[in-house]
Design a protein around this motif. Structure first.
Motif: not given
Length: 348
Positions: A32-40, A229-241
């Motif tokens: 997801l981070t790679g896609l966010a950077t690539g699309l940006s 993308f930032n919302f999805m990435i942030g949500f994944l951090y919460i899932i990890i926690l």
């Protein structure tokens, strides 16, 4: 940390499942981070290559290049040294049948933007109806010397060279002269770009001054895309926690009798706490390393049409974020360890 490693080797399945889960979530996070950077990059790469500081647009254009129109009265009070840009979005097609949606950008040959353009192959345009095109055209089969026809017009543009990272609003760019674009949009000036940060530009005549970073934020769909993308990435951090906390809590509760015995034998609480933290750290590091390898392989395998860019900076930020979330997830099990009363455990 001998106790932590010994326990993980004894309970391979349990800890292996946790590592696998961290691996999958980390892999998804890296993709997801790679896609966010690539699309940006796909939206703003051409603007970054201008190496500019300020852009002047019509005040009614809401920061959009396509909606901006600068009359001669608006241009007159502006300082010299800026690059006037004339933009036209269209479809071009070659005689071979190849087609490409594109952004035509007309700039003067003596402008700082034109001088800064890099050339991968060929040369910069020198005459009317010549163009320096994005390397995406090369990847799609176009060659130097090919003529591309602008649809619904008589304009033909000969490709003289390819330039890297030339995309704007997800479309490849063709740099041409103002004379070439005149039959298409009557040489309308959409914007003036300055490489220096002028603080006292006269924008009283219906113009608006924006920094390049703010201009990029106003590109169609750019901000909404990055926020998603930032919302999805942030949500994944919460899932990890949450996942790490649940797994380690369950494992800790199951081995409370063993922990009570260890405490009764004189093993300090601090040692047991460090053991849990080390397990969390080790599992997250293994999961992240495997996810990075898998992510790199995925980026290589995926076709060029997928705009994924996995940078070392993104890997470092994502990896550190996952490791920190994993360590935070170990705080709840640590509390259980601290509360264990060896006398009650043994007595029970």
């Amino acid at each position: 940390m001998f106790l932590a490693i010994k326990e993980m080797l004894h309970e391979k399945l349990r800890y292996g499942l946790i590592v696998a889960l961290i691996l999958l979530v980390s892999y998804l996070l890296i993709i997801l981070t790679g896609l966010a950077t690539g699309l940006s990059n796909l939206n703003k790469a051409a603007v970054d290559e201008w190496h500019a500081e300020k852009i002047i647009l019509n005040s009614d254009a809401e920061g959009r290049l396509q909606q901006s129109f600068l009359s001669s009265d608006m241009l007159r009070p502006l300082p010299k040294g800026g690059t006037m840009i004339s933009q036209y979005t269209t479809l071009v097609k070659a005689n071979s049948g190849l087609k490409e949606n594109t952004q035509l950008l007309a700039v003067e040959s003596d402008s700082f933007i034109f001088k800064k353009l890099k050339v991968l192959n060929g040369k910069k345009p020198e005459k009317r109806n010549e163009g320096l095109v994005s390397d995406k055209f090369k990847n799609d089969g176009f060659k130097i010397g090919d003529y591309v026809n602008v649809v619904n017009s008589d304009v033909k543009i000969q490709i003289t060279g390819f330039t890297p990272r030339a995309t704007l609003s997800a479309l490849p760019v063709i740099y041409i002269s103002p004379e070439t674009i005149r039959p298409l949009n009557k040489a309308v000036i959409n914007a003036v770009v300055f490489k220096n940060n002028y603080k006292n530009l006269d924008t009283s005549g219906g113009t608006q001054q924006l920094s390049i970073s703010k201009f990029i934020q106003k590109l169609p769909g750019y901000s909404a895309q990055q926020m998603t993308f930032n919302f999805m990435i942030g949500f994944l951090y919460i899932i990890i926690l949450i996942v790490i906390s649940i797994f380690l809590y369950i494992l800790t509760v199951q081995k409370l009798p063993n922990l009570g015995v260890l405490k009764a034998q004189g093993v300090p609480t601090q040692y047991l706490v460090l053991s849990i933290l080390f397990q969390s750290l080790l599992m997250s590091v293994i999961g992240v390393v495997l996810a990075v390898i898998l992510g790199k392989m995925t980026a290589i395998i995926l076709p060029s049409e997928v705009p994924i860019v996995i940078t070392n900076a993104n890997i470092l930020i994502s990896g550190m974020g996952i490791i920190i979330m994993s360590l935070l997830g170990a705080l709840i099990p640590i509390r259980q360890i601290a509360k264990v009363d060896p006398y009650k455990i043994i007595g029970g």
